[in-house]
Design a protein around this motif. Structure first.
Motif, short mmCIF file in Angstrom:
data_model
loop_
_atom_site.label_atom_id
_atom_site.label_comp_id
_atom_site.label_asym_id
_atom_site.label_seq_id
_atom_site.Cartn_x
_atom_site.Cartn_y
_atom_site.Cartn_z
N ASN A 76 30.46 25.36 -38.97
CA ASN A 76 30.97 25.06 -37.63
C ASN A 76 30.44 23.71 -37.19
O ASN A 76 29.34 23.30 -37.59
N SER A 85 30.25 20.86 -33.65
CA SER A 85 30.37 20.69 -32.20
C SER A 85 30.06 19.24 -31.86
O SER A 85 29.13 18.65 -32.42
N LEU A 101 26.80 29.25 -34.70
CA LEU A 101 27.51 28.11 -34.11
C LEU A 101 26.65 27.47 -33.02
O LEU A 101 25.73 28.09 -32.49
N SER A 160 27.05 25.14 -29.38
CA SER A 160 27.92 24.61 -28.33
C SER A 160 27.17 23.51 -27.59
O SER A 160 26.01 23.69 -27.22
N SER A 161 27.86 22.40 -27.35
CA SER A 161 27.22 21.23 -26.75
C SER A 161 27.79 20.96 -25.37
O SER A 161 29.01 20.98 -25.17
N MET A 213 22.32 22.19 -24.92
CA MET A 213 22.96 22.73 -26.11
C MET A 213 22.53 24.17 -26.30
O MET A 213 21.40 24.54 -25.95
N SER A 234 40.80 25.86 -23.53
CA SER A 234 39.90 24.71 -23.61
C SER A 234 40.03 23.91 -22.32
O SER A 234 41.11 23.83 -21.74
N SER A 274 41.79 22.17 -28.90
CA SER A 274 40.54 21.64 -28.37
C SER A 274 40.86 20.44 -27.50
O SER A 274 41.85 19.74 -27.74
N THR A 302 37.68 20.16 -33.42
CA THR A 302 36.89 20.16 -32.18
C THR A 302 36.93 18.77 -31.57
O THR A 302 37.08 17.77 -32.29
#
Length: 636
Positions: free
Chosen positions: A37, A39, A83, A85-86, A91, A242, A287, A339
């Protein structure tokens, strides 16, 4: 180790104005990481996770870190990260066991001005025993979804972006009460608005400026404090959502894309179904960046549109596009994931060169293969090289090696990588073992509960590796395999502990629900009994009412003078059904008395003998109930 059939390549484009990539560029440094994944955060920074649960960050010019090659997050060693996420200031790393680790710089998250947390810390409190399945980071807030469909939010509550019905800040995760009982499937965070797919429908809340929430034009609210259903999209089922700065993008279960807001076309605040080149495509992934959108179709094609001032559309220029445009540079690539960052885009592709011998040139020196330059395959990355670029053999555990404890041909880059990996992993593991009793934590990440007993028993196995430099590379590889297996045991035990905790929590919920069900059943039984009693009372009152009516009728007839027909008086006659199949005829005499004239029995229900027996048994009861004074000659 489990051999792989192929690795995955990462392509990235866009960035800052001073260092923008106008076309997708292959990141060679991720070749051997087997990316799972990715990000994208602020300032062109990328975070990625591997198939083995390792977390890396790279390619950024952040405030504290600048690196051009992947750098592993050492404080998350031993945690299987699924995963990352940012957000702009924070984060989040989600583990395979459903736990969440956060780090970053945000005073709204931790409740104080000095709240920088540069090392990951596990979220607890209201999330204890909750198995987390997805997480989304906005600029100043975070949204979390559990496997039971619960939604938790925390951070800066400006514009009601947290959905708790107010604009207060919440430093710790809090469940959104207004949608309690509904199942949340996906959530996305913009800077000042949030969108979620709840029961396959779209709900939005927060700042409604530019129409990004998708609510009706008649709705004059500037701020929506709780999750609100987007009525204009009634009849559609959604699977992905998104959020950008002033846009919201959603994907239906039929592969259609809808956008709302004015981030792409100034002044257009309506909800629009995206057509153009997507009309004949089935979209499987979406995304959005700050002001651009990227979608992935079932054929593996990538389309982008929106603002392209930083090259984030990947079309070779910085022009804006108002309709989907095909990213031709990715033609023939098997794109798996896509992404977007604020002004950049990245994709993960399967390395198709590993499936066949389609390459015509060496991946190392670039020389064309021919009679004098033969093809050699690397047993670690799987790519094709010439003999000069793959002359070394490694006894370390290569990814594609068919047998263990044997040296296989690898390319020069993989050889250096494998050798450095062995030395680094050994030094890191043993340094942590030596300092375990003094340091009960890895950075700010809690050590697994069973770490001590497992690794204390394994020190005797690892000690010879450090003490004897003359061991062969085969023995070193064997010991490294043991280290990896023991680390996997720790991960599995940590996951077991998490699952046991989750199981206990669910059992408590089941017991609580069972008690509530039993309580509901008892209430239902009481209400049923009351209803039955009420029905019986109504029936009794109805019979009594009829009896009173009959009495009043007879008394009225008795008080009136009979109508004379010649010399004889006429008699008033009526019939009552005493019970099914039994009909009794009465007459009112001139003196006001009631005379029982006859009793008739239905042949369907009675024969002659049964009728005679019934009359003998019930004669007195009938006379008493109907107050019969005189019998007629034809009473039966």
């Amino acid at each position: 180790m489990t051999p792989f059939t192929y690795y995955r390549d990462v392509y990235i484009w866009g960035g800052t104005k001073s260092n923008a990539l106008l076309l997708p560029k292959l990141l060679e440094s991720t070749t051997m990481l087997d990316v799972h994944n990715i990000s994208l955060g602020m300032e062109n920074a990328m975070q990625l996770t591997t198939r083995w649960g390792e977390a890396y960050f790279c390619w950024g010019e952040g405030k504290t870190v600048k690196t051009l090659r992947p750098k592993r997050v050492e404080s998350l060693v031993g945690v299987h990260v699924d995963l990352i996420s940012s957000g702009e200031h924070q984060m989040c790393a989600l583990t395979l066991s459903g736990e969440l680790y956060t780090w970053g710089n945000n005073k709204y998250y931790y409740g104080s001005e000095d709240s920088n947390s540069w090392l990951p810390r596990r979220l607890s409190g209201s999330l204890n025993g909750v198995y987390i399945t997805s997480v989304a980071c906005g600029a100043w807030h975070t949204a979390i979804v559990s496997n039971s469909g619960e939604l938790f939010t925390y951070g800066d509550g400006t514009f009601g972006v947290l959905g708790h019905g107010d604009v207060r800040n919440y430093p710790n995760p809090k469940q959104v009460e207004s949608i309690k009982g509904l199942r949340v499937k996906a959530v996305a965070c913009g800077p000042w608005h949030t969108a979620a797919i709840i029961e396959n429908k779209l709900f939005t809340w927060g700042d409604s400026d530019k129409g990004k929430l998708g609510h009706s034009c008649n709705d004059k609210r500037k701020v929506v404090l709780v999750p609100t259903y987007v009525k204009q999209l009634f009849g559609h089922d959604f699977v992905q959502v998104s959020c950008g700065n002033t846009i919201t993008v959603v994907l239906t279960s039929k592969g259609r894309v809808y956008t709302m807001g004015s981030g792409l076309k100034p002044g257009d605040n309506s909800i629009v179904e995206v057509h153009g080149r997507l009309t004949e495509e089935f979209v499987v992934g979406i995304s959005s960046g700050s002001y651009h959108i990227a979608v992935l179709t079932s054929k593996g094609n990538v389309y982008t549109w929106g603002k392209g001032e930083n090259g984030q559309l990947g079309l070779g220029d910085t022009k804006d596009r108002m309709s989907p445009s095909f990213v031709d540079a990715l033609r023939g690539k098997k794109v798996e994931k896509i992404t977007c960052g604020s002004s950049s885009t990245a994709v993960v592709c399967s390395d198709m060169s590993l499936a066949g011998d389609g390459n015509l040139a060496c991946r190392g020196c670039g020389g064309a293969f021919g009679f004098t330059r033969k093809k050699r395959r690397c047993y670690n990355c799987g790519r094709l090289f010439c003999g000069a670029c793959s002359s070394k053999r490694s006894a370390c555990a290569s990814s594609l090696a068919p047998k263990e404890n044997r040296a296989f041909r690898v390319c020069n880059g993989c050889f250096d990588y494998l050798q450095s990996s062995v030395s680094c992993s050994s030094s890191v593991v043993f340094s942590k073992l030596a300092a375990y009793k003094e340091l009960p934590r890895w950075g700010q990440v809690l050590c697994p509960r069973n770490f001590t007993e497992i690794f204390e028993g394994s020190i005797s196995i690892r000690a010879p590796l450090l003490g004897h430099d003359h061991l062969s590379s085969t023995a070193a590889a064997s010991n490294v395999d043991k280290i990896v297996l023991l680390e996997e045991i720790v991960k599995l035990k940590a996951r077991v502990d998490s699952l046991e905790k989750l199981c206990r929590t669910r059992e408590e919920k089941i017991i609580e629900n069972r008690k509530e069900t039993e309580k509901a059943w008892s209430v239902a039984e009481e209400e049923t009994a009351k209803s039955k009693e009420a029905k019986e009372l109504i029936q009794a009152l109805t019979l009594e009412f009829r009896s009173l009516c009959n009495r009043n009728l007879r008394s009225d007839i008795g008080r009136t003078n009979p109508v004379k027909m010649g010399s004889e008086s006429s008699e008033l006659e009526w019939v009552e059904e005493h019970q099914p199949g039994i009909y009794i005829s009465f007459t009112a005499l001139p003196d006001g008395k009631t005379c029982l004239k006859r009793v008739r029995f239905s042949r369907k229900n009675f024969n002659d003998r049964e009728a005679k027996r019934w009359w003998e048994e019930n004669q007195q009861t009938v006379c008493r109930n109907y107050r019969v004074d005189v019998y007629s000659a034809s009473d039966t």
